[in-house]
Motif scaffolding. Sequence first.
Motif, PDB file in Angstrom:
ATOM      1  N   ASP A 166      63.706  21.311   1.284  1.00 50.03           N
ATOM      2  CA  ASP A 166      64.259  22.662   1.144  1.00 50.03           C
ATOM      3  C   ASP A 166      64.989  22.775  -0.203  1.00 50.03           C
ATOM      4  O   ASP A 166      64.897  23.793  -0.894  1.00 50.03           O
ATOM      5  CB  ASP A 166      65.235  22.947   2.301  1.00 50.03           C
ATOM      6  CG  ASP A 166      65.147  24.380   2.809  1.00 50.03           C
ATOM      7  OD1 ASP A 166      64.783  25.251   2.013  1.00 50.03           O
ATOM      8  OD2 ASP A 166      65.458  24.626   3.990  1.00 50.03           O
ATOM      9  N   ASN A 204      65.554  22.138  16.082  1.00 53.41           N
ATOM     10  CA  ASN A 204      66.220  22.694  14.909  1.00 53.41           C
ATOM     11  C   ASN A 204      66.365  24.203  15.081  1.00 53.41           C
ATOM     12  O   ASN A 204      65.383  24.891  15.357  1.00 53.41           O
ATOM     13  CB  ASN A 204      65.370  22.346  13.680  1.00 53.41           C
ATOM     14  CG  ASN A 204      65.933  22.900  12.400  1.00 53.41           C
ATOM     15  OD1 ASN A 204      67.051  23.407  12.377  1.00 53.41           O
ATOM     16  ND2 ASN A 204      65.154  22.796  11.330  1.00 53.41           N
ATOM     17  N   HIS A 215      70.612  24.230  10.892  1.00 54.77           N
ATOM     18  CA  HIS A 215      69.945  24.336   9.585  1.00 54.77           C
ATOM     19  C   HIS A 215      70.334  25.727   9.068  1.00 54.77           C
ATOM     20  O   HIS A 215      69.737  26.729   9.460  1.00 54.77           O
ATOM     21  CB  HIS A 215      68.432  24.198   9.775  1.00 54.77           C
ATOM     22  CG  HIS A 215      67.646  24.319   8.504  1.00 54.77           C
ATOM     23  ND1 HIS A 215      66.919  23.274   7.967  1.00 54.77           N
ATOM     24  CD2 HIS A 215      67.467  25.355   7.652  1.00 54.77           C
ATOM     25  CE1 HIS A 215      66.319  23.664   6.859  1.00 54.77           C
ATOM     26  NE2 HIS A 215      66.633  24.931   6.644  1.00 54.77           N
ATOM     27  N   HIS A 263      71.314  28.580   6.101  1.00 56.03           N
ATOM     28  CA  HIS A 263      71.193  29.010   4.703  1.00 56.03           C
ATOM     29  C   HIS A 263      72.433  29.804   4.307  1.00 56.03           C
ATOM     30  O   HIS A 263      73.189  30.275   5.141  1.00 56.03           O
ATOM     31  CB  HIS A 263      69.876  29.773   4.497  1.00 56.03           C
ATOM     32  CG  HIS A 263      68.725  28.822   4.326  1.00 56.03           C
ATOM     33  ND1 HIS A 263      68.306  28.387   3.106  1.00 56.03           N
ATOM     34  CD2 HIS A 263      67.950  28.184   5.241  1.00 56.03           C
ATOM     35  CE1 HIS A 263      67.296  27.532   3.263  1.00 56.03           C
ATOM     36  NE2 HIS A 263      67.058  27.393   4.564  1.00 56.03           N
TER      37      HIS A 263
HETATM   38  O1  KIV Z   1      65.044  27.674   6.780  1.00 54.97           O
HETATM   39  C1  KIV Z   1      64.158  27.337   7.571  1.00 54.97           C
HETATM   40  O2  KIV Z   1      63.886  27.979   8.588  1.00 54.97           O
HETATM   41  C2  KIV Z   1      63.404  26.125   7.252  1.00 54.97           C
HETATM   42  C3  KIV Z   1      62.438  25.622   8.283  1.00 54.97           C
HETATM   43  C4  KIV Z   1      61.108  25.450   7.677  1.00 54.97           C
HETATM   44  C5  KIV Z   1      62.982  24.382   8.898  1.00 54.97           C
HETATM   45  O3  KIV Z   1      63.604  25.538   6.217  1.00 54.97           O
END
Ligand code: KIV
Length: 391
Positions: A15, A168, A203, A205
């Motif tokens: 990522d 995840n 996970h 962002h």
């Molecule tokens: O941000 C996201 O959903 C990802 C997935 C591919 C794990 O990076």
Amino acid sequence: MSNSQVQIFDTTLRDGEQVPGCKLNTEQKVVIAEQLDFLGVDIIEAGFPVSSPGDFKSVEEISKTVKNATVCGLTRSVENDIKVAAEALKYAKKPRIHTGIGTSDSHIIHKFKSNREDIIQRAYAAVSYAKSFVEDVEFYAEDAGRTDNDYLARVCEAAIKAGATVLNIPDTTGYCLPHEYGAKIKYLKENVKGIEKAILSCHCHNDLGLATANSIEGVINGARQIECTINGIGERAGNTALEEVVMILKQHPYLNLDTNIQTEMLYGISQLVSDSMGIYTQPNKAIVGANAFAHSSGIHQDGVIKNRETYEIIDPKEVGVTESAIVLTARSGRAALAYRAKNVGYELTKLQLDEVYANFLTFADKKKEINDNDIHQIIETSKVYQQIIST
Ligand code: KIV
Ligand code: ZN
């Protein structure tokens, strides 16, 4: 694994490497992977093997090199992706396939032109197929942050039935508020049948600057893995910063959540990643930025010189920074000037300091920052220079 242990899943090489213009070659990736292994991360996401022959090779080479961490390869819910990932991971001591599919209505309707039931079947099929290659299969529900909790729980149940070891829960668009993300993890912990067979993973962002806060809420509410990158690099505004979550857990021992990270390596690995990718870390970046342990205002400098803990919650040595910096600018006071002058060999009396300080302010008004050479010059051109060197 004890219940207080939080697994650190590093995705700097997958990522993180999605940052435009920051492509790394295989040799650079292997060097970073080795350092991540020494750092003590539990899982290294080494790449997306089907995406290019270069990525395949990197995952393969990293699999050969890494000694302790699990090595993971990303796939979509597509048989060929999974087969190729398994092939790239065949030398790994501990291989993991990371497969998944978008679960929000936006992904289901616009990206897949599909429906909820079909997505559940595809999730089940992808995990089952990945299980035919490796024991350790992580399932991601892409855009889980915007997926309603009831449906997300059903997708998670299907993934567990198919044998997923890790679930995840990505906040792919960085949309959630910390309490919402925490509540989502809690809901899954309490409502997914078979959840005791899998670890929940955060996970997050950073589109709203909340990636770190959301990941911490996630582990407070029962997740036991955090996906993160060095310096928080990644798509758009980036991912959760590894150094931040690790130091938050270390600085708050009452949370009773530990990681295996050797924190003294954090500054060095931050530099390695930023140099290799050619992305400069912002100076005020928490933990690893150039100013993270630098003090510039007179009030703060006076406090830190008297006792470091007045303005610092972390000993810089704990993260591999040699010492706190007392930066001399026109905002600095006498205490900072005396401290820096002493470091370059001048012990000033109170009267001498008053005289040198007046000279210093004239210099500092013309220059952004006063360095050691400037200090020599300031002292040499002050009226009390002869007196200073004869004492
Ligand atoms: O941000 C996201 O959903 C990802 C997935 C591919 C794990 O990076
Ligand atoms: Zn992501």
